[in-house]
Design an enzyme around this catalytic site. Structure first.
Site, PDB file in Angstrom:
ATOM      1  CG  ASP A 145      64.111   8.033  56.789  1.00  0.00           C
ATOM      2  OD1 ASP A 145      64.796   8.811  56.119  1.00  0.00           O
ATOM      3  OD2 ASP A 145      64.587   7.071  57.417  1.00  0.00           O
TER       4      ASP A 145
ATOM      5  CD  GLU B  83      68.014   6.561  50.277  1.00  0.00           C
ATOM      6  OE1 GLU B  83      68.593   5.455  50.253  1.00  0.00           O
ATOM      7  OE2 GLU B  83      68.356   7.495  51.027  1.00  0.00           O
TER       8      GLU B  83
END
Length: 311
Positions: free
Chosen positions: A21, A191
């Site tokens: 991420d 997401e």
């Protein structure tokens, strides 16, 4: 990590360790990458960061924030997104992986005087602590527009919201119509939102698929407003079974003053089945007029690219 100034390519992954991420920024004339420490949720209790002057030689800033600095965080700290404003660094992150409004957690904000931290919780509680419009409060991404308006995009469970940040960067500010949480979910959104602006066009990108699987990927839409609407144009990052799988959840670097763009993302080595075994990679982003072309996964990474120092 020992710099090897003979190397001209970053290679992928660009530094050792399991991370995911990544947010990518340029602070103080250095490239910075702020990732999640990739581990089971009960071990995901701190953040490291990495900086470079040339995209090839990376240096680790260890434990720039830890759970002990966030009174309300118990576990699962991930997906950081820092930004500089008024000489301070504001760091948005998710913690606790809440599954309902009855649980404590969500998106927090920390602050530091330096890009390497230490970052400390700025408000003593989550900035966004509830589900609004069905969006799990995870995966924050902060974006400051050319007019100095600060937006925070976030969301999981297939819903994406955008909020405006106050000038102090630690409070939310209503939109002109009084709304605070605007849903802007594009088709396919799961997401990992990310926003860039190029030639007056807003490019909104997000992660699709399951983070633990090989099909994790990135798609995008474009609009003339930071609020969309963003219609899905197609995938721009996905697995290449010869090189890596589960490629997704990224950040973007633009070399100042140029139209040169890089995607920093995580992927899983082909032989790995452990979902937490994720590594940070970098590859070029190319545009064709106003379209983002699919990013090619490489083992080589990118060439050395020192930042020009501005006198």
């Amino acid at each position: 990590m020992h710099p090897n100034h003979n190397r001209n390519l970053s290679g992928n992954p660009i530094f050792p360790g399991c991370y995911a991420d990544p947010e990518a920024r340029i602070f103080e004339n250095r490239y910075w990458i702020y990732p999640t420490y990739s581990a089971p949720y009960d071990d995901q209790l701190f953040f490291d960061a990495f900086w470079s002057e040339d995209l090839v030689n990376w240096h680790k800033a260890e434990r720039i924030m830890e759970r002990k600095h966030v009174s309300w965080a118990q576990r699962a700290m991930w997906a950081p997104s820092p930004i500089e404003r008024n000489g301070k660094y504001y760091y948005y992150f998710a913690a606790n992986d809440i599954q309902s409004n009855e649980e404590l957690g969500g998106i927090g904000v920390a602050v530091s005087d330096r890009p390497e931290g230490p970052f400390r919780d700025a408000i003593g509680k989550p900035l966004i602590a509830q589900f609004y419009n069905g969006a799990q409060p995870i995966d924050p991404h902060v974006f400051i527009d050319d007019d100095d308006t600060a937006y925070l995009y976030y969301g999981g469970w297939g819903h994406c919201n955008v909020v405006k940040l106050n000038d102090d960067m630690i409070n939310l500010k209503p939109f002109e119509d009084g709304q605070i949480y605007k849903e802007i979910t594009p088709n396919g959104f799961v997401e990992g939102p990310c926003m860039i602006k190029r030639n007056g066009i807003y490019y909104f990108m997000w992660a699709e698929g399951s983070w633990g699987g090989p099909d994790y990927s990135v798609a995008y839409g474009a609009a003339l407003s930071p609020l969309g609407p963003f219609n899905r144009e197609g995938k721009i990052l996905q697995q290449n079974p010869d090189i890596g799988v589960g490629a997704g959840h990224h950040g973007v670097i633009r070399i100042p003053g140029t139209d040169e763009w890089y995607m920093v993302y995580h992927r899983r080595p082909v032989s790995e089945t452990d979902p937490h075994y994720r590594v940070i990679c970098i590859d070029r982003i190319f545009f064709e007029e106003d379209r983002i072309l699919p990013v090619e996964l490489t083992s080589e990474g990118v060439p050395r690219r020192p930042l020009q120092t501005s006198d």
